[in-house]
Enzyme design. Structure first.
Site, short mmCIF file in Angstrom:
data_model
loop_
_atom_site.label_atom_id
_atom_site.label_comp_id
_atom_site.label_asym_id
_atom_site.label_seq_id
_atom_site.Cartn_x
_atom_site.Cartn_y
_atom_site.Cartn_z
N HIS A 1 -134.53 39.04 80.90
CA HIS A 1 -135.29 39.10 79.65
C HIS A 1 -135.03 40.41 78.91
CE1 HIS A 1 -138.99 38.60 77.11
NE2 HIS A 1 -138.94 39.92 77.14
N GLU A 2 -135.06 41.53 79.64
CA GLU A 2 -134.86 42.82 79.00
C GLU A 2 -133.41 43.00 78.52
OE1 GLU A 2 -137.29 44.47 78.12
OE2 GLU A 2 -138.76 43.39 79.33
N HIS B 1 -132.82 41.43 75.16
CA HIS B 1 -133.21 42.23 74.00
C HIS B 1 -132.07 43.14 73.55
CE1 HIS B 1 -137.30 40.95 73.62
NE2 HIS B 1 -137.69 41.40 74.80
N GLU C 1 -139.68 37.79 71.57
CA GLU C 1 -140.09 37.56 72.95
C GLU C 1 -139.75 36.13 73.39
OE1 GLU C 1 -141.03 39.83 75.04
OE2 GLU C 1 -140.96 41.36 73.47
#
Length: 276
Positions: free
Chosen positions: A136-137, A140, A204
């Protein structure tokens, strides 16, 4: 995975933020005269880079992030290296921090990214859940939305301070002018942040979808989000400030203002999308 919706939102919000900054520059020219235009021009060119560097440094400093030793955390470094290869980005720096709650965030850009993981998160999650959070990070960084967030927050703060001082200087320095200036500055900053929040919540969902794609299932991240939420509700004081919280995978601040100006969609909706 291509995210046209995110790119269009980033382009739109970037244009709006540039408009706010241009208006601020025009105010400076009208107040101080056209003789300051070279300083305004140079300031405009340097602004993004300086604010990006300051924002990145401030986020890392706010949680006391330290380098994550590869010898001690070999498996996490391996996960990040494999995921970075799959996403086509350079492996970012990995840092560890005591945040008071299980959390993680990414800052920086492709080729100069940093992922910070809390020690509390490593204590709470299973390895496959940690991998999903890391994915997930990394998403980004891959999607370049971190830069927009950091610069957007900086512009909002600058607009707020400018409005505050305009109100103060327009008065007669009475205490009421300082109070009105502070209120006007806060309102102006929140109005600018509305446009930043339009990206914050959407990004997100996009990073969640990317994590599901790269780990092969949405279940690990869904379980991770559930555990992070429960642990955060039972935790004590957090070291994460409001600016850094907007970068985290989960915002543990549940004050009324944070709920109105939420930087993250509800965890329940995120889990529902991951499991659909």
């Amino acid at each position: 995975m291509q995210h046209t919706g995110l790119k269009l939102r980033m382009a739109f919000v970037g244009t709006i933020l540039f408009g706010f900054y241009s208006a601020l520059a025009l105010v400076a020219l009208s107040v101080f005269g056209t003789g300051v235009w070279p300083f305004v021009a140079v300031g405009t060119l340097l602004f993004v880079g300086v604010q990006y560097k300051i924002g990145k440094w401030a986020a890392l400093r706010s949680v006391g992030a330290q380098d994550m030793p590869e010898g001690e955390f070999r498996e996490i470094h391996r996960m990040v290296e494999d995921l970075s290869d799959d996403m086509g980005i350079e492996k970012p720096e990995l840092k560890l921090a005591r945040m008071g709650v299980p959390n993680a965030f990414a800052t920086g850009r492709k080729g100069a990214g940093v992922v910070v993981v809390s020690t509390e998160l490593l204590q709470v999650l299973e390895p496959d859940e940690v991998e999903a959070v890391l994915a997930h990070e990394l998403a980004h960084i891959k999607n370049r939305d971190v830069v927009t967030m950091v610069v957007g927050q900086s512009i909002a703060a600058m607009i707020g301070m400018a409005v505050q001082w305009v109100v103060i200087l327009a008065g007669d320095n009475a205490i009421v002018d300082w109070i009105l200036g502070w209120i006007a500055g806060m309102v102006a900053q929140m109005l600018v942040m509305v446009f930043v929040l339009a990206i914050s919540r959407y990004r997100e969902y996009v990073a969640d979808a990317d994590a599901r794609q790269y780990v092969g299932s949405g279940d690990p991240l869904a379980r991770a989000l559930q555990k992070i939420q429960v642990s955060s509700e039972n935790a004590g004081e957090t070291r994460i400030d409001s600016s850094t919280a907007a970068l985290c995978i989960f915002d543990s601040d549940k004050s009324l203002l944070r709920r109105v100006l939420a930087t993250h969609p509800p965890v329940e909706k995120r889990i529902e999308r991951l499991q659909s």
